[in-house]
Design a protein around this motif. Structure first.
Motif, mmCIF file in Angstrom:
data_model
loop_
_atom_site.group_PDB
_atom_site.id
_atom_site.type_symbol
_atom_site.label_atom_id
_atom_site.label_comp_id
_atom_site.label_asym_id
_atom_site.label_seq_id
_atom_site.Cartn_x
_atom_site.Cartn_y
_atom_site.Cartn_z
ATOM 1 N N SER A 86 0.828 -1.195 0.000
ATOM 2 C CA SER A 86 0.000 0.000 0.000
ATOM 3 C C SER A 86 0.867 1.252 0.000
ATOM 4 O O SER A 86 1.939 1.288 0.615
ATOM 5 C CB SER A 86 -0.915 0.002 1.236
ATOM 6 O OG SER A 86 -1.596 1.222 1.358
ATOM 7 N N THR A 87 0.398 2.277 -0.710
ATOM 8 C CA THR A 87 1.111 3.554 -0.727
ATOM 9 C C THR A 87 0.612 4.495 0.360
ATOM 10 O O THR A 87 1.124 5.605 0.500
ATOM 11 C CB THR A 87 0.942 4.244 -2.094
ATOM 12 O OG1 THR A 87 -0.464 4.404 -2.365
ATOM 13 C CG2 THR A 87 1.567 3.405 -3.193
ATOM 14 N N LYS A 104 -8.282 -5.208 -7.437
ATOM 15 C CA LYS A 104 -8.801 -4.123 -6.611
ATOM 16 C C LYS A 104 -7.687 -3.197 -6.131
ATOM 17 O O LYS A 104 -7.946 -2.031 -5.821
ATOM 18 C CB LYS A 104 -9.540 -4.707 -5.394
ATOM 19 C CG LYS A 104 -10.847 -5.398 -5.740
ATOM 20 C CD LYS A 104 -11.461 -6.043 -4.512
ATOM 21 C CE LYS A 104 -12.726 -6.812 -4.867
ATOM 22 N NZ LYS A 104 -13.293 -7.523 -3.692
ATOM 23 N N SER A 105 -6.472 -3.711 -6.075
ATOM 24 C CA SER A 105 -5.352 -2.925 -5.545
ATOM 25 C C SER A 105 -4.597 -2.169 -6.627
ATOM 26 O O SER A 105 -3.735 -1.359 -6.305
ATOM 27 C CB SER A 105 -4.379 -3.852 -4.802
ATOM 28 O OG SER A 105 -5.033 -4.579 -3.790
ATOM 29 N N LEU A 106 -4.882 -2.443 -7.901
ATOM 30 C CA LEU A 106 -4.147 -1.804 -8.984
ATOM 31 C C LEU A 106 -4.692 -0.404 -9.259
ATOM 32 O O LEU A 106 -5.899 -0.175 -9.204
ATOM 33 C CB LEU A 106 -4.241 -2.640 -10.265
ATOM 34 C CG LEU A 106 -3.531 -3.999 -10.250
ATOM 35 C CD1 LEU A 106 -3.759 -4.710 -11.576
ATOM 36 C CD2 LEU A 106 -2.046 -3.838 -9.996
ATOM 37 N N HIS A 107 -3.778 0.516 -9.567
ATOM 38 C CA HIS A 107 -4.161 1.855 -9.988
ATOM 39 C C HIS A 107 -3.986 1.926 -11.506
ATOM 40 O O HIS A 107 -2.868 2.034 -12.011
ATOM 41 C CB HIS A 107 -3.291 2.908 -9.286
ATOM 42 C CG HIS A 107 -3.425 2.890 -7.791
ATOM 43 N ND1 HIS A 107 -4.517 3.415 -7.144
ATOM 44 C CD2 HIS A 107 -2.618 2.401 -6.826
ATOM 45 C CE1 HIS A 107 -4.366 3.252 -5.836
ATOM 46 N NE2 HIS A 107 -3.217 2.638 -5.625
ATOM 47 N N ILE A 108 -5.088 1.838 -12.222
ATOM 48 C CA ILE A 108 -5.074 1.756 -13.679
ATOM 49 C C ILE A 108 -5.691 3.016 -14.264
ATOM 50 O O ILE A 108 -6.781 3.434 -13.854
ATOM 51 C CB ILE A 108 -5.846 0.514 -14.174
ATOM 52 C CG1 ILE A 108 -5.253 -0.761 -13.564
ATOM 53 C CG2 ILE A 108 -5.824 0.446 -15.689
ATOM 54 C CD1 ILE A 108 -3.874 -1.091 -14.041
ATOM 55 N N ASP A 109 -4.998 3.609 -15.240
ATOM 56 C CA ASP A 109 -5.528 4.774 -15.948
ATOM 57 C C ASP A 109 -6.075 4.413 -17.322
ATOM 58 O O ASP A 109 -6.943 5.108 -17.842
ATOM 59 C CB ASP A 109 -4.439 5.845 -16.112
ATOM 60 C CG ASP A 109 -4.045 6.472 -14.781
ATOM 61 O OD1 ASP A 109 -4.909 6.511 -13.887
ATOM 62 O OD2 ASP A 109 -2.888 6.902 -14.635
ATOM 63 N N LYS A 114 -9.191 -1.110 -17.620
ATOM 64 C CA LYS A 114 -10.291 -1.027 -16.654
ATOM 65 C C LYS A 114 -11.451 -1.930 -17.040
ATOM 66 O O LYS A 114 -12.193 -2.405 -16.181
ATOM 67 C CB LYS A 114 -10.763 0.418 -16.520
ATOM 68 C CG LYS A 114 -9.780 1.315 -15.789
ATOM 69 C CD LYS A 114 -10.313 2.720 -15.619
ATOM 70 C CE LYS A 114 -9.322 3.596 -14.844
ATOM 71 N NZ LYS A 114 -9.822 4.973 -14.663
#
Length: 514
Positions: A86-87, A104-109, A114
């Motif tokens: 976690s950041t 759920k933990s991935l930060h996808i742009d 998505k």
């Protein structure tokens, strides 16, 4: 009068270079060198749009394939785990190979990536298993589609072929499903979802899962009844038979003036004592209202201060404080009670019942055990493990297994496991397309050799590391999971294939006065 197209071509070339694409750059330089060909402005715009669409299409492919490559290593009995850090504050670490947890933990742009995350969430909500499989299948479909798009095959033609292949594969599944309605060994369905088998209730809400570090996973056990992760306080009865339980969410601290900034002035300490006495008397009245319900166990979501706890102990009532909200909701469900917040009308409050309440020990911790609850299906699974990371991963695997079992009751059709469904699907699609794709792995080669035999049930036996008969080994997978993986992955691949441009919307403007 025809104008030279060179300035227009140079401007288009610079645009493509800014996007980081090399191939269109050389393509336009080649066009610029053809002095004998004069292109109109509308033609330049058409070519620009085609290259722009190709760029976004390739970006969608790259993002989806990157997600797939990330997940491929987590599949199967030899699947590798991922460490999620976690950041946020604390930098919490999670070790897992569960697809839904990783996504759920991935930060996808990227919007295309998505889409894969969304279909994985839908898969998890609908059937509870196959979250990684659906992402990997969709990604591989897009990987093959990228090769076809590169040789100038239109995406709609590829989509048409995918639909034919999906329908062919689904029909192959339907012809080979086995109705397992008469089979009482429900644990066979868990072999591909979890390392253990579970037999018992199918109502997932009636199953309480408690994680206690210490020991090993082999020390985990299933208990008939409900276990609440709380201790019985000092002076409280340690054992109650034929319990009548009132589950509540109410403040049990000594009432004080709760108005912010309020100030009470007194001229002597005796007045302070009178105020404290009035507060205690008000709390005494509240406790008497609770006792008037005829209970011998009181479970509260909030804290119970010393004075009311003493009153409950004098009345022979077991008072349990600060139970977590999920815990009291489960307790209310299995005991047949309702969570109350007011106590003026005892006839409107529904009490819970159980045959025995007692304190038990699990490892070094004391817990409260409710046996003989009104909902006879209720049970508690106690997970033991060396650390919380191990326990969390065991809980996720157990969740997948329980979801598959609950879906089996609704749809009893099953398919053999050990990647047998994938081989059947590949055979049917190969016959439809009259070609044989794949890699030359030994086990896969053996499966391909077996799948052309009549009535073949061959699959991979992960215990012996060889090809075995799935019917004899009793390895099955739920038909509903495989069908959802197939259809969802195909639809997601079709959706991404249709995209020819990504448009970033303008941020929402603030209203006047904000």
């Amino acid at each position: 009068m025809a104008h030279s197209p060179l300035p227009l071509l140079i401007s288009v070339t610079l645009f493509i270079v800014e996007q980081g694409e090399a191939k269109p750059f050389f393509y336009f330089l080649f066009l610029a060198g053809c002095e004998s060909q004069i292109l109109s402005t509308s033609r330049i715009r058409s070519v620009t749009y085609d290259v722009h669409a190709l760029y976004h299409c390739q970006a969608s492919f790259a993002a989806a394939i990157a997600i797939t490559d990330l997940f491929k290593t987590t599949l199967g009995p030899k699947g590798m785990d991922k460490i999620l850090q976690s950041t946020g504050r604390g930098h919490e670490v999670t070790v897992t190979n569960d697809g839904a947890t990783i996504l759920k933990s991935l930060h996808i742009d990227n919007p295309a990536a998505k889409v894969l995350i969304d279909i994985s969430k839908v898969q998890d909500d609908e059937v509870g298993d196959g979250t990684t499989s659906v992402v990997v299948l969709a990604g591989e479909l897009l990987r093959e589609a990228e090769k076809l798009v590169a040789v100038k095959i239109h995406p709609m033609i590829i989509i048409s072929g995918y639909r034919m292949a999906a329908e062919c594969a689904r029909n192959a599944f339907l012809r080979r499903v086995v109705d397992n309605r008469e089979n009482a060994r429900l644990g066979a369905f868990c072999t591909t979802s979890c390392g253990c088998c579970y037999e018992g209730s199918i109502n997932l809400e009636a199953i309480q899962i408690i994680k206690k570090p210490g020991g090993s996973l082999k020390d985990s056990f299933l208990d008939d009844g409900f276990i609440l992760d709380k201790k019985i306080g000092l002076g409280q009865p340690k054992r109650i038979e034929n319990a009548k339980i009132l589950v509540a969410n109410t403040a049990m601290d000594t009432d004080k003036v709760k108005i912010y900034g309020a100030c009470v002035r007194v001229d002597s300490m005796s007045k302070v004592a009178e105020i404290e006495g009035a507060e205690k008397e008000k709390m005494r009245e509240k406790v008497q209202k609770i006792i008037a319900h005829g209970i011998n166990c009181f479970v509260n979501r909030q804290l119970i201060y010393n004075f009311p706890e003493e009153l409950f102990a004098d009345a022979g009532i077991l008072a349990i404080e600060h139970a977590d909200f999920d815990g009291i909701e489960h307790l209310a469900l299995v005991t047949g009670s309702e969570i109350a917040s007011t106590f003026d009308n005892p006839e409107s409050v529904k009490l819970g019942h159980c045959k025995l309440i007692e304190e038990i020990m699990i490892g070094e911790d004391k817990l409260i055990h409710f046996s003989g609850v009104e909902m006879g299906q209720a049970c508690t699974i106690v997970l033991r493990g060396a650390s919380y990371h191990v326990l969390d991963e065991a809980e996720r695997s157990l969740h997948d297994a329980l979801c598959v079992l609950s879906q089996t009751v609704n749809d009893t059709r099953v398919l053999f496991g050990g990647r047998w469904p994938e081989m059947v699907m590949a055979k049917e699609v190969d016959e439809l397309a009259r070609k044989t794709p794949g890699k030359n792995a030994d086990l896969v080669a053996q499966l391909r050799a077996e799948r052309h035999k009549e009535g073949c049930n061959a699959g991979i036996d992960v215990i012996s590391g060889s090809v075995g008969d799935m019917a004899e080994l009793g390895i099955c997978e739920l038909f509903k999971v495989k069908q959802a993986v197939l259809l969802s992955a195909t639809e997601a691949a079709e959706m991404i294939l249709r995209v020819d441009e990504i448009i970033t919307c303008a941020p929402r403007r603030r209203e006047d006065g904000m």
